[in-house]
Design a protein around this motif. Structure first.
Motif, PDB file in Angstrom:
ATOM      1  N   LYS A  70      37.547  51.087  30.598  1.00  0.00           N
ATOM      2  CA  LYS A  70      36.647  51.685  29.609  1.00  0.00           C
ATOM      3  C   LYS A  70      37.090  51.350  28.191  1.00  0.00           C
ATOM      4  CE  LYS A  70      35.044  55.612  32.412  1.00  0.00           C
ATOM      5  NZ  LYS A  70      35.109  57.083  32.599  1.00  0.00           N
ATOM      6  N   ARG A  73      36.180  47.701  27.533  1.00  0.00           N
ATOM      7  CA  ARG A  73      34.741  47.488  27.383  1.00  0.00           C
ATOM      8  C   ARG A  73      34.204  47.955  26.026  1.00  0.00           C
ATOM      9  NH1 ARG A  73      34.335  43.685  30.217  1.00  0.00           N
ATOM     10  NH2 ARG A  73      33.575  43.671  32.364  1.00  0.00           N
ATOM     11  N   LYS A  74      34.913  48.797  25.341  1.00  0.00           N
ATOM     12  CA  LYS A  74      34.474  49.217  24.002  1.00  0.00           C
ATOM     13  C   LYS A  74      34.471  48.061  23.021  1.00  0.00           C
ATOM     14  CE  LYS A  74      36.003  54.041  24.385  1.00  0.00           C
ATOM     15  NZ  LYS A  74      36.994  55.046  23.918  1.00  0.00           N
ATOM     16  N   ASN A  76      35.095  44.529  24.281  1.00  0.00           N
ATOM     17  CA  ASN A  76      34.925  43.245  24.943  1.00  0.00           C
ATOM     18  C   ASN A  76      34.024  43.385  26.166  1.00  0.00           C
ATOM     19  OD1 ASN A  76      35.400  40.899  26.682  1.00  0.00           O
ATOM     20  ND2 ASN A  76      37.051  40.395  25.270  1.00  0.00           N
ATOM     21  N   GLU A  77      32.867  42.716  26.104  1.00  0.00           N
ATOM     22  CA  GLU A  77      31.895  42.766  27.202  1.00  0.00           C
ATOM     23  C   GLU A  77      32.077  41.616  28.188  1.00  0.00           C
ATOM     24  OE1 GLU A  77      29.152  44.640  27.999  1.00  0.00           O
ATOM     25  OE2 GLU A  77      29.416  46.165  26.474  1.00  0.00           O
ATOM     26  N   VAL A  97      31.784  50.392  33.954  1.00  0.00           N
ATOM     27  CA  VAL A  97      32.510  49.372  33.197  1.00  0.00           C
ATOM     28  C   VAL A  97      32.131  47.954  33.644  1.00  0.00           C
ATOM     29  CG1 VAL A  97      34.460  50.840  32.638  1.00  0.00           C
ATOM     30  CG2 VAL A  97      34.489  49.566  34.779  1.00  0.00           C
ATOM     31  N   LYS A  98      31.052  47.837  34.395  1.00  0.00           N
ATOM     32  CA  LYS A  98      30.527  46.535  34.814  1.00  0.00           C
ATOM     33  C   LYS A  98      31.586  45.696  35.531  1.00  0.00           C
ATOM     34  CE  LYS A  98      27.212  46.510  31.026  1.00  0.00           C
ATOM     35  NZ  LYS A  98      26.753  45.819  29.816  1.00  0.00           N
ATOM     36  N   THR A 208      23.605  47.300  24.950  1.00  0.00           N
ATOM     37  CA  THR A 208      24.882  47.971  25.214  1.00  0.00           C
ATOM     38  C   THR A 208      25.602  48.402  23.944  1.00  0.00           C
ATOM     39  OG1 THR A 208      25.919  45.799  25.404  1.00  0.00           O
ATOM     40  CG2 THR A 208      25.265  46.881  27.453  1.00  0.00           C
TER      41      THR A 208
END
Length: 235
Positions: A70, A73-74, A76-77, A97-98, A208
């Motif tokens: 998590k 992901r804030k 870096n996608e 978190v994909k 997103t």
């Protein structure tokens, strides 16, 4: 070369995963740079943006793998996350978190190699670039970094995670150039990267990063079908 981080607090599993990755290098003749971390906190102190793939244990001492994911992901996608777990009950948390996939311990080498080969093929596709002329300069842009394209003042503006680029190429031409890369038109003035859509209704799309793009009624049905198809084909 592909860069991989193993975040696993059990050294025996670190060594086993490194061994399987080394076998994979020989099997499909690729080059891998492999780093190891024994805690999520250690990983977050480093430049995790350098990695293509993160093999992340969920049940670690201290901060869990899901919480580490998590945090990543804030900002870096694009890092591809594969969770390592001994508990099937924790799988649902990966959707937030994909995560690309879960691997259940004890990890079988055939399943591991299959997962990594599929993942590397996906990364190859994500690393594809376009080259444009913007404001008199030649720019190279990773397709995976493009959030959307929009017609503004008779120009097409490419919106990426870092900046915007102005082009004279028409949106219809961009539709052709980006065909097969997961883009769709919610409106005659927009072309959106479906991987960054987190909400869709008849009036708007929310990306997103919480940016809003409006949907035309005429385009809604087709866009929704393409979005659902894109989601269904995610591994």
């Amino acid at each position: 070369m592909y860069t991989i981080a193993i975040c696993e607090d059990e050294i025996i599993w670190q060594d086993k995963i490194k061994e399987m990755l080394n076998d994979l290098q020989k099997k499909i003749k690729i080059s891998l740079k492999i780093d190891t971390y024994t805690s999520g906190e250690e990983l977050l102190k480093e430049d995790f943006n350098q990695y293509d793939i993160l093999l992340l244990d969920i049940q670690m001492k201290g901060v869990s793998g899901v919480e580490i994911a998590k945090s990543i992901r804030k900002v870096n996608e694009n890092i591809q996350i594969v969770f390592l777990t001994a508990l099937e009950s924790s799988w649902a948390e990966g959707y937030a978190v994909k995560a690309y996939r879960y691997l259940l311990k004890p990890i079988q080498i055939e399943e591991f190699h299959e997962t990594m080969i599929g993942l590397i093929e996906a990364i190859k596709k994500n690393k594809n670039c376009i080259i444009i002329k913007s404001d008199g300069e030649i720019k190279r842009i990773q397709i995976a970094q493009i959030k959307y394209l929009a017609i503004e003042a008779r120009k097409v503006i490419i919106h990426t995670w870092d900046e915007t680029y102005k082009t004279t190429i028409s949106l219809s031409e961009w539709n052709e150039k980006l065909k097969g890369f997961g883009f769709s038109n919610p409106h005659t003035s927009y072309l959106v990267n479906l991987k960054y859509v987190k909400h869709l209704d008849r009036e708007k799309i929310i990306l997103t990063d919480n940016e809003i793009i409006y949907v035309s009624q005429r385009k809604y049905k087709k866009f929704k079908e393409e979005f659902v198809n894109y989601i269904d084909n995610i591994k």
